[in-house]
Design an enzyme around this catalytic site. Structure first.
Site, PDB file in Angstrom:
ATOM      1  N   THR A 158       0.850  -1.194   0.000  1.00 26.13           N
ATOM      2  CA  THR A 158       0.000   0.000   0.000  1.00 26.13           C
ATOM      3  C   THR A 158       0.884   1.241   0.000  1.00 26.13           C
ATOM      4  O   THR A 158       1.734   1.405   0.866  1.00 26.13           O
ATOM      5  CB  THR A 158      -0.923   0.013   1.228  1.00 26.13           C
ATOM      6  N   PHE A 194       4.308  -1.597   3.080  1.00 23.52           N
ATOM      7  CA  PHE A 194       3.939  -0.189   2.970  1.00 23.52           C
ATOM      8  C   PHE A 194       5.059   0.535   2.232  1.00 23.52           C
ATOM      9  O   PHE A 194       6.216   0.526   2.652  1.00 23.52           O
ATOM     10  CB  PHE A 194       3.670   0.400   4.349  1.00 23.52           C
ATOM     11  N   LYS A 195       4.673   1.148   1.123  1.00 24.60           N
ATOM     12  CA  LYS A 195       5.625   1.720   0.169  1.00 24.60           C
ATOM     13  C   LYS A 195       5.897   3.186   0.517  1.00 24.60           C
ATOM     14  O   LYS A 195       4.990   4.024   0.476  1.00 24.60           O
ATOM     15  CB  LYS A 195       5.054   1.593  -1.241  1.00 24.60           C
ATOM     16  N   ILE A 196       7.153   3.499   0.832  1.00 25.89           N
ATOM     17  CA  ILE A 196       7.525   4.799   1.390  1.00 25.89           C
ATOM     18  C   ILE A 196       8.668   5.394   0.573  1.00 25.89           C
ATOM     19  O   ILE A 196       9.659   4.699   0.295  1.00 25.89           O
ATOM     20  CB  ILE A 196       7.965   4.643   2.860  1.00 25.89           C
ATOM     21  N   TYR A 378       3.665  11.063  -7.486  1.00 24.34           N
ATOM     22  CA  TYR A 378       2.786  10.411  -6.521  1.00 24.34           C
ATOM     23  C   TYR A 378       1.873  11.427  -5.833  1.00 24.34           C
ATOM     24  O   TYR A 378       0.684  11.164  -5.610  1.00 24.34           O
ATOM     25  CB  TYR A 378       3.624   9.674  -5.473  1.00 24.34           C
TER      26      TYR A 378
END
Length: 398
Positions: A158, A194-196, A378
């Site tokens: 996510t 979790f994509k950071i 993004y």
């Protein structure tokens, strides 16, 4: 591939969904357990891992893709549903880009998940418009992620709002909120990433989250300091875009890391992958390395041994159609291995425990520019989702 736990998931488990989505020509972006996944495309797509490496039926030999699969997990960059029989995906990514694609479609399982989020009574009861919108977006991401988790055997990644990329506590809070929502629909933490963005603050957030057993995926890694700091932080996955670094080097100069690679006669993107891989494996970090922005077959050959290679569909098709024999002209060499890592020499400056000052000094012009560009993309998509939700809320017929 070595990290079985990171395998991605197949949406082909639901033939009804696939048939429905074929009619709409919808595609979903996936991560290899993630993956990666350009934010600049007009429609969302699904990244997929191969589960069938068999040779083409008319050849009698094994194909190059089959041979390569013994060294790295090769992951298609993008496929549409019509390609699922050949390129079944094994994991998925939920992002603002995906939500925009879903909202452009007729009624589907995913559209229903978004509509349900927009009709959520808890969100509706919040006092301020900003709080309501944040609640709607979080619920939409998690509802869609929950549907994907039923369809893929691997992890669902996510995307964390890139507008929080310079606020460690805000990133941690966002991830904890999302995780709580996933828990409420019985999606366990081990199924999630979790994509950071790999800012200093983003990596510090990953350090805190990983210490709590929450898996993170660092994206927009364009320098060794980002890769090394993310590995020291215990990030589960880091992603390097080799083609984007190569493109930058063709049109710019003045980046010490890139200039040093060019003086050695090396491709700057591949040099960073090699250095990051060797650092991770020589010093025992748990991080898995993902390579994206692959431009040709030779790029694939040059990173064999890395954990994941995200590769455009046309290159995968070429690999699948190329038959190899024992005396084939191609020699499949595992370029990256524990042995190559052990033999790699790092300078004292590269073996520091990174702090904010040394991290800032290590970020060259290429990393700064490409990181900012990725986060802008993004962020713009996140704002587009909020604008769209503001226009369609409350949804009809829910």
């Amino acid at each position: 591939m070595a990290a079985a736990s990171f395998h991605t998931a197949s949406l082909t488990s639901s033939s009804i969904l696939i048939q429905q989505d074929r009619r709409t020509r919808f595609s979903v972006r996936s991560v290899f357990p993630v993956a990666a996944f350009s934010s600049h495309r007009s429609c969302t797509q699904i990244r997929a891992s191969y589960t069938d490496f068999s040779a083409s039926p008319n050849t009698g030999g094994r194909n190059e893709l089959d041979a390569l699969s013994h060294y790295s997990e090769v992951v298609p960059d993008t496929v549409v549903f019509d390609d699922f029989e050949r390129f079944p995906p094994t994991a998925a990514t939920v992002s603002s880009s995906l939500l925009l694609g879903i909202c452009s479609l007729p009624d589907t399982t995913f559209k229903g998940a978004v509509d349900t989020a927009l009709a959520d009574k808890e969100c509706y009861g919040l006092e301020t418009p900003n709080a309501r919108m944040t609640c709607f977006v979080n619920k939409a991401l998690v509802n869609v992620g929950g549907e994907l988790s039923k369809l893929v055997p691997g992890r669902v990644s996510t995307e964390v709002d890139a507008r929080l990329a310079y606020d460690t506590h805000a990133i941690v809070g966002k991830v904890e909120d999302l995780l709580q929502l996933y828990n409420s629909i019985d999606v366990p933490a081990e199924r999630l990433l979790f994509k950071i963005p790999a800012t200093w603050q983003g990596i510090e957030a990953a350090r805190l989250l990983e210490s709590e057993g929450i898996q993170t995926h660092m994206t927009f890694v364009y320098s060794f300091c980002q890769a090394a700091d993310a590995a020291q932080a215990g990030a589960s996955v880091i992603q390097i875009f080799v083609g984007r670094l190569r493109d930058w080097a063709r049109n710019h100069s003045g980046d010490p890391e890139i200039d040093a690679a060019l003086r050695r006669g090396e491709d700057p993107g591949l040099a960073l992958v090699t250095k990051a891989y060797n650092y991770i494996h020589k010093y025992g970090h748990k991080t898995k390395l993902m390579v994206a922005s692959i431009r040709n077959k030779q790029d694939v050959f040059n990173v064999l041994g890395v954990d994941y290679i995200i590769t455009p569909l046309k290159i995968l098709q070429a690999l699948k159609e190329s038959v190899t024999t024992d005396d084939d002209k191609y020699t499949f060499v595992k370029r990256l291995s524990s042995q190559s890592a052990a033999a790699y020499n790092f300078t004292d400056e590269e073996l520091v425990k990174w702090d904010q000052l040394s991290f800032a000094s290590g970020m060259g012009p290429a990393a700064l520019e490409l990181l900012a560009s990725g986060m802008d993309g993004y962020s713009n998509q996140a704002m587009r989702v909020e604008e769209l939700f503001g226009k369609i809320w409350p949804p009809p017929n829910v």
